[in-house]
Design a protein around this motif. Structure first.
Motif, PDB file in Angstrom:
ATOM      1  N   ALA A  55      -7.340  -0.621   3.073  1.00 37.43           N
ATOM      2  CA  ALA A  55      -6.646  -1.082   1.877  1.00 37.43           C
ATOM      3  C   ALA A  55      -6.086  -2.490   2.052  1.00 37.43           C
ATOM      4  O   ALA A  55      -5.946  -3.246   1.092  1.00 37.43           O
ATOM      5  CB  ALA A  55      -5.513  -0.112   1.527  1.00 37.43           C
TER       6      ALA A  55
ATOM      7  N   VAL B  55       0.857  -1.186   0.000  1.00 36.64           N
ATOM      8  CA  VAL B  55       0.000   0.000   0.000  1.00 36.64           C
ATOM      9  C   VAL B  55       0.889   1.230   0.000  1.00 36.64           C
ATOM     10  O   VAL B  55       1.867   1.295   0.749  1.00 36.64           O
ATOM     11  CB  VAL B  55      -0.940   0.038   1.229  1.00 36.64           C
TER      12      VAL B  55
ATOM     13  N   LYS C   2      -1.551  -0.960  -3.821  1.00 31.71           N
ATOM     14  CA  LYS C   2      -2.815  -0.249  -3.694  1.00 31.71           C
ATOM     15  C   LYS C   2      -2.504   1.199  -3.327  1.00 31.71           C
ATOM     16  O   LYS C   2      -1.681   1.461  -2.439  1.00 31.71           O
ATOM     17  CB  LYS C   2      -3.682  -0.896  -2.620  1.00 31.71           C
TER      18      LYS C   2
END
Length: 349
Positions: free
Chosen positions: A346, A207, A247
């Motif tokens: 996430a 992430v 992400k």
């Protein structure tokens, strides 16, 4: 002989049949040189990362640059501050705020910067013909192997809340961060900053939470061309981040209220204007998660304010109000909680 072996003369002669042109031989040599340099980088460069010398007495951490790069020393994010005085880009303790003039910066450097700290150790990309920037090295901690790796990229506000975010996420992911100036510099150096400084190898981020924060606020009065450049650079960096497979979460920049009462009417909404443009830019590229840190602050302090319980007292720079760029413990916790919430989501936790 090299030119004949590479076949570049034949190629150039087919494009420029006028072989008597005065610069044609120089052009042939330049093309061949560039091709040879490229082949050298691709096939002849030592595959081992490069360990850089650092000043341990000044507290510098060990640094290993990625393969096909070299060690260098330079200030990395101070380019907008006291730019007229070269000595102001050498020491992290000096010249951070925009209100310092060149004389003040020089005096601070002379008094506060330890010998040997003039310039941070960094890495220069030898594989790039066009990018010669001395970039900040990789992240100081080795990546986690037993849980996800999360990265925060942003301004001094990101830096201020980083340790709290890392603590909140300790069981879920290993959090590291990059503090930089703007999307151009972040994109220019991501090949280095996204690696591990311990071994020079790329980190696979799960992430990435990033923003174009207050470091990219200047110039405060923006022309249409400057705003277009701002969006283009943010778009280019976003595409680079998308290519990592991580992400992505984009965060809006936090308020800077002094511009509401210190600037003329036409220059009082730079933060809001850039936030709107940034969100539009990243959403057009497929980034759907927006951590609206601007609204996190204004929901606590109001849409326009001069003082607020979460602000650090920065009235020395703007006596009409305490609130400026930064926050007190309560404020950092508020921002860290909002950011951790997005990171948890996430990670599907």
């Amino acid at each position: 002989k090299f030119r004949r072996l590479l076949g570049t003369d034949t190629l150039i002669d087919s494009i420029f049949p006028n072989k008597q042109h005065s610069n044609i031989n120089m052009f042939r040599s330049n093309i061949a040189t560039v091709l040879l340099q490229t082949l050298f980088v691709c096939f002849c460069t030592d595959a081992e990362p490069v360990t850089c010398p650092v000043n341990k007495s000044a507290g510098e951490l060990p640094l290993t640059c990625p393969t096909a790069s070299e060690c260098c020393r330079s200030r990395h994010w101070g380019v907008n501050i006291c730019a007229e005085d070269s000595k102001c880009n050498v020491c992290a303790e000096c010249c951070h705020d925009i209100y310092s003039n060149a004389t003040m910066c020089s005096a601070c450097v002379a008094k506060s910067c330890a010998p040997g700290s003039f310039g941070d150790p960094g890495c220069r990309n030898n594989a790039s013909m066009s990018h010669t920037t001395c970039c900040e090295g990789g992240r100081p901690l080795a990546p986690a192997t037993d849980k996800p790796n999360c990265l925060l990229i942003g301004d001094s506000v990101t830096n201020g809340m980083f340790s709290l975010v890392a603590a909140h996420m300790a069981s879920a992911c290993k959090v590291q961060h990059i503090e930089s100036v703007d999307a151009f510099n972040e994109h220019e150096c991501f090949w280095s900053t996204s690696t591990s400084a311990t071994d020079g190898k790329p980190i696979q981020w799960d992430v990435i939470h990033y923003n174009e924060g207050l470091h990219s606020l200047w110039p405060r009065v923006n022309t249409t061309a400057e705003l277009a450049q701002y969006a283009e650079q943010l778009g280019n960096f976003t595409n680079a981040l998308l290519a990592t497979g991580a992400k992505l979460i984009y965060a809006t920049m936090t308020p800077f209220m002094p511009e509401k009462y210190q600037n003329p009417p036409y220059a009082q909404d730079d933060v809001e204007r850039k936030n709107a443009l940034a969100v539009k830019t990243v959403q057009a590229l497929g980034v759907t998660k927006i951590n609206d840190l601007y609204s996190v602050v204004t929901s606590k302090c109001g849409m326009v304010y001069r003082n607020c319980t979460i602000c650090d007292d920065e009235s020395a720079y703007h006596p009409q109000g305490e609130c400026g760029y930064h926050y007190n413990t309560q404020g950092w916790e508020l921002l860290a909680n909002a950011t951790a919430k997005y990171l948890f989501a996430a990670l599907d936790l």
